[in-house]
Design a protein around this motif. Structure first.
Motif, PDB file in Angstrom:
ATOM      1  N   ALA A 216       0.848  -1.183   0.000  1.00  0.00           N
ATOM      2  CA  ALA A 216       0.000   0.000   0.000  1.00  0.00           C
ATOM      3  C   ALA A 216       0.883   1.232   0.000  1.00  0.00           C
ATOM      4  O   ALA A 216       2.063   1.165   0.351  1.00  0.00           O
ATOM      5  N   THR A 217       0.309   2.347  -0.423  1.00  0.00           N
ATOM      6  CA  THR A 217       1.120   3.565  -0.483  1.00  0.00           C
ATOM      7  C   THR A 217       0.948   4.438   0.755  1.00  0.00           C
ATOM      8  O   THR A 217       1.826   5.202   1.102  1.00  0.00           O
ATOM      9  N   GLU A 218      -0.180   4.307   1.407  1.00  0.00           N
ATOM     10  CA  GLU A 218      -0.497   5.244   2.497  1.00  0.00           C
ATOM     11  C   GLU A 218      -0.239   4.652   3.874  1.00  0.00           C
ATOM     12  O   GLU A 218      -0.996   4.893   4.802  1.00  0.00           O
ATOM     13  N   VAL A 219       0.797   3.869   3.998  1.00  0.00           N
ATOM     14  CA  VAL A 219       1.011   3.197   5.276  1.00  0.00           C
ATOM     15  C   VAL A 219       1.564   4.164   6.321  1.00  0.00           C
ATOM     16  O   VAL A 219       2.196   5.155   6.009  1.00  0.00           O
ATOM     17  N   SER A 220       1.280   3.851   7.569  1.00  0.00           N
ATOM     18  CA  SER A 220       1.915   4.596   8.643  1.00  0.00           C
ATOM     19  C   SER A 220       2.553   3.611   9.607  1.00  0.00           C
ATOM     20  O   SER A 220       2.147   2.456   9.676  1.00  0.00           O
ATOM     21  N   LYS A 221       3.525   4.102  10.338  1.00  0.00           N
ATOM     22  CA  LYS A 221       4.255   3.221  11.236  1.00  0.00           C
ATOM     23  C   LYS A 221       3.472   3.001  12.523  1.00  0.00           C
ATOM     24  O   LYS A 221       2.807   3.895  13.015  1.00  0.00           O
TER      25      LYS A 221
ATOM     26  N   SER B  67       0.686  -3.810   6.071  1.00  0.00           N
ATOM     27  CA  SER B  67       1.042  -3.831   4.655  1.00  0.00           C
ATOM     28  C   SER B  67       2.370  -3.113   4.456  1.00  0.00           C
ATOM     29  O   SER B  67       2.775  -2.300   5.267  1.00  0.00           O
TER      30      SER B  67
ATOM     31  N   ILE C 175       0.570   1.527  -6.751  1.00  0.00           N
ATOM     32  CA  ILE C 175      -0.146   0.275  -6.864  1.00  0.00           C
ATOM     33  C   ILE C 175      -0.742   0.158  -8.259  1.00  0.00           C
ATOM     34  O   ILE C 175      -1.021   1.151  -8.913  1.00  0.00           O
TER      35      ILE C 175
END
Lengths: 158, 201
Positions: A51-56, A150, A156
């Protein structure tokens, strides 16, 4: 030869490297303490989607993991290839989730119990059916903060 | 005298041994930080739900995903890569457009009274939908919100939203700004109860 040696010894003394092991040990201990080894052995195939919008995820101690996927190759003989849920070290069913949630909550400080993130590590090849069941079950026991684990990617495709 | 005869143990290789161990630990341990899409589930239903009809059709952006991973967005077949743009247009809405979501005047600190669109995104997937597709859709929706927030924050505060989020720990004002942007474009993704259609097992 002997002449040279005598001269050298009387000149500058060698730098004392006796403390070098100590320094290195210090580093060693630092790494040993800070790095976290994975506690559970995976029994299911687990390739998380991209995914492109992941956060930690910030606080590791406040994350509980739920693995979903096909059993790994050498367990497929005994467990088949249908997707399964792994909690801690064993295969479980959807009905075991409330107990799992309770145990995970029990293991944390009282003040932090509501801040647990439930990280769903689901294999890409899984169908949504089982994931939805897990989600409904989590919802019932008020475990609402989810993380769909993810990997970060730039783009994507279809 | 006998003491002298025992030679001192050479500790020179100690460092090498320690280095070896150090490198072993450096290589074997993975500092894998878990990343992912963070979502909140709706709380369990105990009181009767609000009447479904209260939400007007124009405020709902309907996404259906079937067992073959095909998307139907607002009654229209679509590729997942097209979803982001479409969602952005919907979330942003347009004053005066009858088919777009309504606005509600809301007071937001830092911004004053502003019209906030009453958009809701409704996502319904089949039991046979692949998890990969589900994440893709979720990702595109989050991306749509993030892009809009970025644009809005850039326009209002001169900084993108992502930067506000990163720096929100450092100052109270930035945190306020971040919250304001978040309130202006609230993330409302509702997931309908799944239906068992589409011939999955």
């Amino acid at each position: 030869m002997s002449k040279f040696r005598k001269k050298g010894k009387k000149g500058q003394p060698a730098v004392n490297t006796a403390s070098l092991p100590d320094i290195v040990f210090m580093l060693l201990f630092f790494f040993m303490v800070t790095t976290v080894m994975r506690e559970t052995t995976l029994k299911v195939e687990n390739v998380t989607p991209q995914a492109t919008e992941v956060s930690k995820l910030e606080k590791k101690s406040l994350v509980a993991y739920i693995y979903i996927g096909k059993p790994v190759k050498n367990l497929q003989g005994a467990f088949g290839t249908a997707p399964r849920i792994q909690l801690n070290d064993a295969f479980k069913t959807v009905d075991d989730i409330p107990l799992f949630v309770e145990m995970e909550k029990e293991a944390r400080d009282e003040a932090e119990r509501n801040r647990i993130t439930w990280s769903l590590k689901v294999d890409v090849n899984t169908k949504m059916g089982i994931v939805t069941d897990v989600k409904q079950e989590l919802r019932k026991v008020n475990a609402l903060k989810l993380n769909y684990s993810s990997k970060k990617t730039d783009k994507i495709s279809n | 005298m006998s003491r002298r005869e025992i030679p001192e143990i050479n500790a020179g290789s100690m460092a090498d041994i320690a280095f070896l161990l150090l490198i072993f630990f450096l290589v074997t341990t993975t500092m894998d930080t878990d990343t992912g899409l963070i979502r909140k589930l709706p709380p369990p239903i105990d009181e009767p739900v609000e009447d479904q009809d209260k939400v007007k059709q124009r405020n709902i952006f309907e996404i259906l995903v079937n067992a073959n991973d095909q998307l139907l967005v607002e009654g229209e077949y679509m590729q997942v890569t097209e979803l982001r743009e479409k969602a952005k247009v919907f979330i942003k809405s347009e004053p005066g457009n009858e088919s777009m979501p309504e606005f509600k005047e809301t007071e937001i600190p830092q911004l004053g009274v502003v019209p906030v669109s009453k958009q809701i995104i409704s996502l319904q997937n089949d039991n046979g939908t692949s998890y990969e597709m589900y994440i893709k859709v979720q990702n595109e929706l989050v991306a749509a919100y993030n892009e809009l927030r970025n644009e809005f924050a850039q326009q209002k505060f001169g900084k993108p939203y992502t930067e506000l989020v990163q720096k929100s720990g450092s100052s109270e004002l930035i945190k306020e700004k971040m919250k304001a942007v978040k309130k202006f474009y609230p993330q409302r993704i509702s997931e309908a109860e799944p239906k068992k259609v589409g011939g999955a097992e």
